[in-house]
Design a protein around this motif. Structure first.
Motif, mmCIF file in Angstrom:
data_model
loop_
_atom_site.group_PDB
_atom_site.id
_atom_site.type_symbol
_atom_site.label_atom_id
_atom_site.label_comp_id
_atom_site.label_asym_id
_atom_site.label_seq_id
_atom_site.Cartn_x
_atom_site.Cartn_y
_atom_site.Cartn_z
ATOM 1 N N ALA A 199 -0.695 -7.123 8.191
ATOM 2 C CA ALA A 199 0.488 -6.712 8.208
ATOM 3 C C ALA A 199 1.435 -7.380 7.317
ATOM 4 N N ASN A 200 2.360 -7.016 6.021
ATOM 5 C CA ASN A 200 3.009 -8.604 5.164
ATOM 6 C C ASN A 200 4.921 -7.184 5.523
ATOM 7 N N VAL A 201 5.912 -7.925 4.874
ATOM 8 C CA VAL A 201 6.542 -7.791 4.110
ATOM 9 C C VAL A 201 6.539 -8.566 3.144
ATOM 10 N N VAL A 202 7.000 -7.630 2.478
ATOM 11 C CA VAL A 202 7.403 -7.485 0.529
ATOM 12 C C VAL A 202 8.711 -7.635 -0.078
ATOM 13 N N VAL A 203 9.061 -8.933 -0.294
ATOM 14 C CA VAL A 203 10.297 -8.207 -1.293
ATOM 15 C C VAL A 203 9.693 -8.314 -2.963
ATOM 16 N N PHE A 204 10.275 -7.389 -3.384
ATOM 17 C CA PHE A 204 9.225 -7.327 -5.123
ATOM 18 C C PHE A 204 10.690 -6.838 -5.804
ATOM 19 N N GLY A 226 9.165 -4.171 0.883
ATOM 20 C CA GLY A 226 8.448 -3.024 1.970
ATOM 21 C C GLY A 226 7.832 -3.908 2.426
ATOM 22 N N LEU A 227 6.747 -2.399 3.042
ATOM 23 C CA LEU A 227 6.131 -3.141 4.102
ATOM 24 C C LEU A 227 3.950 -2.542 3.825
ATOM 25 N N ARG A 228 3.911 -3.681 4.407
ATOM 26 C CA ARG A 228 2.118 -3.713 4.131
ATOM 27 C C ARG A 228 1.595 -3.392 5.203
ATOM 28 N N SER A 284 -6.932 1.658 10.962
ATOM 29 C CA SER A 284 -8.168 1.834 10.450
ATOM 30 C C SER A 284 -9.199 1.321 9.539
ATOM 31 N N GLY A 285 -8.781 0.302 8.866
ATOM 32 C CA GLY A 285 -9.188 0.012 7.481
ATOM 33 C C GLY A 285 -8.310 0.720 6.864
ATOM 34 N N ILE A 286 -7.314 1.432 6.377
ATOM 35 C CA ILE A 286 -6.694 2.229 5.017
ATOM 36 C C ILE A 286 -6.087 0.962 5.153
ATOM 37 N N PRO A 287 -5.296 0.451 3.910
ATOM 38 C CA PRO A 287 -3.961 0.214 3.287
ATOM 39 C C PRO A 287 -2.738 1.288 3.082
ATOM 40 N N LEU A 288 -1.552 1.050 4.015
ATOM 41 C CA LEU A 288 -0.936 2.163 4.085
ATOM 42 C C LEU A 288 0.436 0.563 3.436
ATOM 43 N N LYS A 289 1.203 1.375 2.573
ATOM 44 C CA LYS A 289 2.819 0.493 2.322
ATOM 45 C C LYS A 289 3.555 1.656 2.315
ATOM 46 N N TYR A 290 4.832 0.989 2.612
ATOM 47 C CA TYR A 290 6.084 2.038 2.618
ATOM 48 C C TYR A 290 7.253 0.841 1.844
#
Length: 162
Positions: free
Chosen positions: A88-93, A127-129, A133-139
C-alpha cells in the motif's frame, strides 16, 4: 513525447519515491477524438472530459507524485488479515495541463486573425493505492485550481518506468 522518471528518496526495502511523468504533443490539426483518446481528463485528476475539453493543437501535460509506502498493521489480527501484504502507498500529487486550441476561422474586431486560446488546468491531491487479491485499487481526493473538490476510485497501476 512521453517522459517518466522515478527517484528513490530513502534507502529502504520499500523506499519513499518521487515520480514524474510529462507528455508533449504538437499537431497542426489534432481531431477531438484523438485528444480525448490521449486522456487529458485522466492526466489531470479532478477534471472531467467536459472540464478539460478537447481539440487541442499543442499540449504539455505533467504529473509529480511523492509515494509513501504504508506498512502492514501489526496490532489487531483482523486488520492484518484484511490488509494483506505490504503493498500500500499514500500518494501526494500535483497534475497540470497547458494546451492551445486552434485559432478560430473568424476575424477579430480589429480586423486581424483570431489568436489561439491557452488552456491551463492544475490540481493537487492525496491518494491511497492498495492491491487487493492482486488487483491495484486507487482512491484520490483532488482539489482543482477552479476551487472544486473531487473524489475518485479507480482500478489500475499508476505510471511506472518500464
Amino acid at each position: 513525447i512521453i517522459s517518466r522518471q522515478i527517484f528513490p528518496l530513502t534507502n529502504q526495502k520499500r523506499p519513499v519515491t518521487l515520480a514524474f511523468r510529462h507528455a508533449l504533443t504538437a499537431s497542426t490539426n489534432l481531431p477531438r477524438h484523438k485528444s480525448r483518446a490521449m486522456g487529458y481528463a485522466a492526466s489531470v485528476r479532478g477534471y472531467t472530459y467536459s472540464d478539460v475539453g478537447s481539440g487541442y493543437q499543442n499540449s504539455l501535460v505533467g504529473t509529480a507524485e511523492v509515494r509513501f509506502p504504508i506498512e502492514k498493521p501489526t496490532g489487531i489480527k483482523v486488520l492484518r488479515t484484511v490488509w494483506g501484504g505490504n503493498d500500500a502507498n499514500v500518494v501526494v500529487f500535483g497534475d497540470w495541463l497547458w494546451a492551445s486550441t486552434p485559432p478560430q476561422q473568424q476575424v477579430d474586431l480589429r480586423g486581424g486573425a483570431a489568436s489561439a486560446d491557452l488552456i491551463k488546468k492544475r490540481s493537487v491531491g492525496l491518494g491511497l493505492r492498495k492491491k487487493v487479491s492482486g488487483i491495484p485499487l486507487k482512491y484520490d481526493v483532488t482539489y482543482t485550481k477552479d476551487g472544486k473538490w473531487k473524489t475518485s476510485v479507480g482500478i489500475g497501476h499508476d505510471f511506472d518506468v518500464y
